[in-house]
Each structure stands twice: as C-alpha cells, then as structure tokens.
Design a protein around this motif. Structure first.
Motif, PDB file in Angstrom:
ATOM      1  N   PRO A 140       0.832  -1.207   0.000  1.00 29.98           N
ATOM      2  CA  PRO A 140       0.000   0.000   0.000  1.00 29.98           C
ATOM      3  C   PRO A 140       0.866   1.256   0.000  1.00 29.98           C
ATOM      4  N   ALA A 141       0.457   2.237  -0.769  1.00 26.48           N
ATOM      5  CA  ALA A 141       1.196   3.496  -0.857  1.00 26.48           C
ATOM      6  C   ALA A 141       0.705   4.469   0.208  1.00 26.48           C
ATOM      7  N   ARG A 142       1.617   5.240   0.778  1.00 28.47           N
ATOM      8  CA  ARG A 142       1.235   6.288   1.731  1.00 28.47           C
ATOM      9  C   ARG A 142       0.968   7.610   1.030  1.00 28.47           C
ATOM     10  N   PHE A 143       1.538   7.779  -0.160  1.00 25.76           N
ATOM     11  CA  PHE A 143       1.353   9.016  -0.911  1.00 25.76           C
ATOM     12  C   PHE A 143       0.947   8.696  -2.341  1.00 25.76           C
ATOM     13  N   ALA A 144       0.200   9.616  -2.931  1.00 19.32           N
ATOM     14  CA  ALA A 144      -0.090   9.581  -4.367  1.00 19.32           C
ATOM     15  C   ALA A 144       0.563  10.812  -4.984  1.00 19.32           C
ATOM     16  N   VAL A 145       1.318  10.584  -6.058  1.00 23.31           N
ATOM     17  CA  VAL A 145       2.065  11.658  -6.708  1.00 23.31           C
ATOM     18  C   VAL A 145       1.738  11.641  -8.191  1.00 23.31           C
TER      19      VAL A 145
END
Length: 335
Positions: A140-145
């Motif tokens: 799972p990603a903590r940030f979306a960029v």
C-alpha cells in the motif's frame, strides 16, 4: 520510492495520430519492463483513449510518461480534450465508447489499467488517465504523486524537471525551472535534480545549498522543494526563484519562497517555512509556465481526483503556452 521525469505530448487531430500514440506507449511499456501481454494491454489502452478523443471531441491530445513506484516501473497516459464532457458512468459500461459507438470502451480501459481516473464535467472537456504497472501486487502506498511536465511548444527537450522521493511517512518533492528554454535550461534543471537525488532526506536548506553549487556551471535555475511528514502533519517548504507552491485544503494558500537563482545568487540564509498539512489536503508545485491565478472553484470536483488527473487538467487549462510548464501534485493516498 522515487518518481520524476518529463512527459511526451502527442497532438490528436487525425486518425494517423492514434497509431503514433499506440506505438509510443507500447514502446515505453516495453522499456519499463512490462511483459508482452501487459505491453499489449497498454497499447490497447492507448488506442482506445486516443481514438475516443477524436470520436468525442474531434481533437485534443495525449500526455505519455514513465512512472516508478515501490520498485516497479510502469507507464501512464493522460488523454485530454476540450469537448462537451461525458457521462462517465454510462461510458464505463461494457461495449460503450465515449462517442456512443460499440467498442472496447472505457470499461475495458478501466479493467486493464492498474489505476484509472477521469475528470469529465459537462461542457468543460475531458481528461482520462490510465496507469499501467505489472500485474504483481505492490505494498500500500502512503502518498499519491502525479505530474505534467512538458517543454516549450515545439522544442524537443524540457527546461523544467521534477522529482519526488517517498520514505515511509515522508515525501519530498521538488520542481525545478532552468532559466530560458531548450538544452541549456534542461542542463541546469538536470544538475539541480541530480543534487536533490543525491541526498533527498537532508534538510531542505542543505539540499538547496547543494543544488546551488551544482548549478554553478549552468545558466542557473529556480527550484522549490517541499517535504510532507504525515506523522507530524507538517509541510516544510523552501524555494529560490519563481516556482510556486500551494497547499489546498479548506482554502487555497500560496506558500512563501525566496528571490534568487540557483547557480548565480541566492539569499545568505535559505529559510524553511513550516505549515500544518491537514488530512485530505493537496500540495501543488508549479513552474512559471503555469498561470499563477487559479482556484479549484473553477474546476468543481477536481481536487478529489488522482494527482495525475489534477496536474493534467491544470496544464491543459492554465499553461501559458510560451514556456516549459510543470505541475506536480502530492497527496496522502486514500486507503
């Protein structure tokens, strides 16, 4: 995780352009290491999105790029137009294309893409984004960029550059604008980005000092760097020159940067400004190729979209058209 790079723009106003977009997107997918099946799926996605722009709006474009996330490489395409918009729910039904004709349609694109997003307000055009990674699962990603980084119209290289480094609960993002356009500007921006990537976890002032030294042999650059810390709910920003930064939450607030030029003259003390970063907020960084007066009020619902969608809409609608132009958007990932 580290992401960055420039994008490639394809105009779409003739059926021959569909093949050009399909071939280039497939080539980017193969270069990213996607297997033959996944590369074929990427090509299908590109064909459908490009053809639907022509069917639906007669003309528009596609922005293509490579992405890197959690140790895996992939590709992203953002197809845009200025047409009448669409009923997204209807278009996602199997067998219905954006033009109302039978075809693979957005339903197939949404299934094949690792991530799919669209912004299609009535009468305001459409931006449809598909990201393609290998099929294997990722943590799972903590940030979306997301970003749109494109050169001065007609030039083969971009004088803007960006990068983002994610380390657990912290994300550090920078946008750099080399002075002028063309190869000289690109060289300046590349020197700054290389200095950032050498130690992305250092204090922001120290990163800018290192970037200033790295840019001495170039024509110079402006750059703004920002760090999000989810544990402390803090945003730290430091910048030299005219790369703008905003935080968008309940309100839109432009953040403070300093005058100067990396590689030439910088302030004697490079300040770090600190702000609270509330849940649901967005960080937006823009080079001066993007108009400085804007508001999410002009684009209802856009702030809830994927960062790549936001960046592409902003580039489409706010680019000055006479400069390199970059938008980078960072948000906390939705679980």
């Amino acid at each position: 995780m580290e992401v960055g790079g420039t994008c490639e723009l394809f105009e779409l106003d003739d059926n021959a352009d569909i093949g050009a977009v399909r071939r280039r997107f497939a080539a980017l997918a193969a270069a990213a290491g996607l297997d033959e099946v996944r590369t074929g799926e990427a090509a299908l996605i590109a064909s459908e999105l490009a053809s639907n722009v022509l069917k639906h709006a007669q003309r528009g474009g596609a922005v293509l790029g490579a992405v890197f996330e959690h140790g895996r490489r992939g590709v992203v395409i953002a197809a845009w137009d200025r047409g009448p918009g669409m009923n997204l729910d209807a278009c996602l039904r199997d067998g219905m294309s954006m033009a109302g004709t039978r075809g693979a349609g957005l339903g197939a694109v949404a299934r094949l893409a690792t991530r799919f997003d669209a912004y299609t307000p009535y009468g305001r055009g459409s931006v449809v984004v598909a990201t393609v990674f290998p099929r294997r699962a990722a943590p799972p990603a903590r940030f979306a960029v997301g970003a749109a980084c494109l050169p001065f119209p007609g030039l083969p290289v971009c004088g803007d550059a960006w990068t983002a480094h994610v380390d657990g609960e912290r994300a550090t993002a920078v946008v750099c604008d080399g002075l002028g356009h063309g190869a000289g500007a690109a060289d300046a921006a590349a020197a700054v980005i290389a200095a950032v990537r050498a130690a992305p976890g250092a204090p922001l002032g120290a990163i800018l000092e290192r970037a200033h030294r790295a840019a001495h042999a170039t024509r110079g650059a402006a750059a703004t760097i920002a760090r999000l810390d989810l544990a402390d709910r803090e945003l730290v920003v430091a910048g030299v020159g005219n790369v703008a930064a905003w935080v968008a939450g309940d309100t839109l607030k432009q953040l403070v940067t300093q005058h100067g030029t990396l590689g030439q003259v910088v302030p004697s003390q490079l300040r770090e400004e600190r702000y609270r970063f509330a849940p649901g907020a967005l960080l937006v960084l823009c080079s001066d190729g993007i108009k400085s007066r804007w508001s999410f009020d002009d684009h209802p619902g856009l702030a809830a979209c994927d960062p790549t969608t936001i960046a592409t809409v902003m580039w489409r609608d706010l680019s000055r058209g006479r400069d390199d132009a970059s938008v980078v958007v960072v948000r906390e990932a939705v679980p």
